[in-house]
Design an enzyme around this catalytic site. Structure first.
Site, PDB file in Angstrom:
ATOM      1  N   GLU A  45       4.957  -6.338  -9.135  1.00 58.37           N
ATOM      2  CA  GLU A  45       3.897  -4.783  -9.057  1.00 58.37           C
ATOM      3  C   GLU A  45       5.013  -3.396  -8.396  1.00 58.37           C
ATOM      4  O   GLU A  45       5.088  -3.691  -6.904  1.00 58.37           O
ATOM      5  CB  GLU A  45       2.799  -4.200  -9.199  1.00 58.37           C
ATOM      6  CG  GLU A  45       2.514  -2.718  -9.475  1.00 58.37           C
ATOM      7  CD  GLU A  45       1.057  -2.537  -9.089  1.00 58.37           C
ATOM      8  OE1 GLU A  45       1.401  -1.305  -9.596  1.00 58.37           O
ATOM      9  OE2 GLU A  45       0.323  -3.533  -9.582  1.00 58.37           O
ATOM     10  N   ARG A  49       6.647   5.306  -7.080  1.00 62.85           N
ATOM     11  CA  ARG A  49       5.933   6.438  -6.208  1.00 62.85           C
ATOM     12  C   ARG A  49       7.000   6.968  -5.778  1.00 62.85           C
ATOM     13  O   ARG A  49       6.972   7.883  -4.595  1.00 62.85           O
ATOM     14  CB  ARG A  49       4.672   5.878  -5.501  1.00 62.85           C
ATOM     15  CG  ARG A  49       3.544   5.324  -5.819  1.00 62.85           C
ATOM     16  CD  ARG A  49       2.855   5.098  -5.195  1.00 62.85           C
ATOM     17  NE  ARG A  49       1.842   4.436  -5.576  1.00 62.85           N
ATOM     18  CZ  ARG A  49       0.582   3.403  -4.998  1.00 62.85           C
ATOM     19  NH1 ARG A  49       0.519   3.824  -3.872  1.00 62.85           N
ATOM     20  NH2 ARG A  49      -0.767   2.426  -5.664  1.00 62.85           N
ATOM     21  N   LYS A 133      -7.319  -3.015 -14.907  1.00 68.56           N
ATOM     22  CA  LYS A 133      -7.229  -3.162 -13.281  1.00 68.56           C
ATOM     23  C   LYS A 133      -8.071  -2.132 -12.910  1.00 68.56           C
ATOM     24  O   LYS A 133      -8.716  -1.276 -13.425  1.00 68.56           O
ATOM     25  CB  LYS A 133      -5.928  -1.996 -12.642  1.00 68.56           C
ATOM     26  CG  LYS A 133      -5.970  -2.076 -11.075  1.00 68.56           C
ATOM     27  CD  LYS A 133      -4.514  -0.463 -11.104  1.00 68.56           C
ATOM     28  CE  LYS A 133      -4.391  -0.038 -10.303  1.00 68.56           C
ATOM     29  NZ  LYS A 133      -2.931  -0.058  -9.421  1.00 68.56           N
TER      30      LYS A 133
END
Length: 212
Positions: A45, A49, A133
């Protein structure tokens, strides 16, 4: 939804730990991903950001044999579309909005939506989601909290992320409603900065060994 659920589970079940990466320099993405794959961690993943994130996803998807590139910290439809275009094979969000659910419905790439409360889980179940998640895991109540959801919300599986390390990962992985965990400890910034790919492969192999 069932086909996408199966696709998502086939990715998450590749390994007990999904590396959660913040990549500042896209040039490090390929050697970093190769080091993780060499240690057994194929599903990766890459969080949106940083400015380098989409280029990093493109590079890993195109150049790293065996890697399954995913995108994390997806907050809106535009980011979802950009991540898919870059080659992401799965999408991860820290929470969930109706906008994300709608854009996910338009794509074959599966979404791992974020949830932290029983009500959020129930809302996602109504939308057809079975895999979520759990974020931020430690801050939201940890393994004990997640264990308490396993009976009333049976049939829902989680990938807890947030505050998880080699030291507490087994607490989560031992739960019946946890399919894997997400963690950043397998790719410390100091090792990436030094280009210590062998060190990262060692950390990845330790994380993969949690499968046993």
């Amino acid at each position: 939804m069932s086909a996408k659920t199966d696709k998502l589970l086939s990715i998450l079940k590749l390994q007990p730990v999904v590396p959660v990466l913040v990549i500042d320099d896209a040039a490090t993405a390929v050697p970093l991903a190769r080091a993780l794959v060499a240690g057994g961690l194929k599903a990766i993943e890459i969080t949106l950001r940083t400015q380098a994130a989409l280029d990093a996803i493109r590079a890993v998807a195109a150049e790293v044999e065996g890697a399954v590139a995913g995108a994390g910290t997806i907050l809106n439809a535009a980011q979802f579309e950009q991540a898919v275009e870059a080659g992401s094979q799965f999408i991860v969000s820290p929470g969930t909005t109706q906008e994300l659910i709608e854009v996910a419905n338009d794509h074959e790439v599966p979404l791992l939506p974020g949830a932290a409360t029983a009500s959020e889980v129930m809302g996602l179940r109504e939308e057809g989601y079975q895999v979520m998640k759990f974020f931020p895991a430690e801050q939201a109540g940890g393994a004990a909290y997640l264990k308490s959801l396993s009976s009333p919300l049976a049939g829902t599986l989680f990938c807890p992320t947030g505050g998880i390390s080699l030291g507490n990962a087994r607490d989560y992985l031992s739960l019946p409603n946890v399919v894997c965990v997400g963690g950043s400890w397998v790719a410390p910034k100091e090792l990436v900065a030094k280009g210590d790919w062998a060190g990262i492969t060692k950390l990845a192999a330790e994380a993969y060994a949690l499968k046993g």
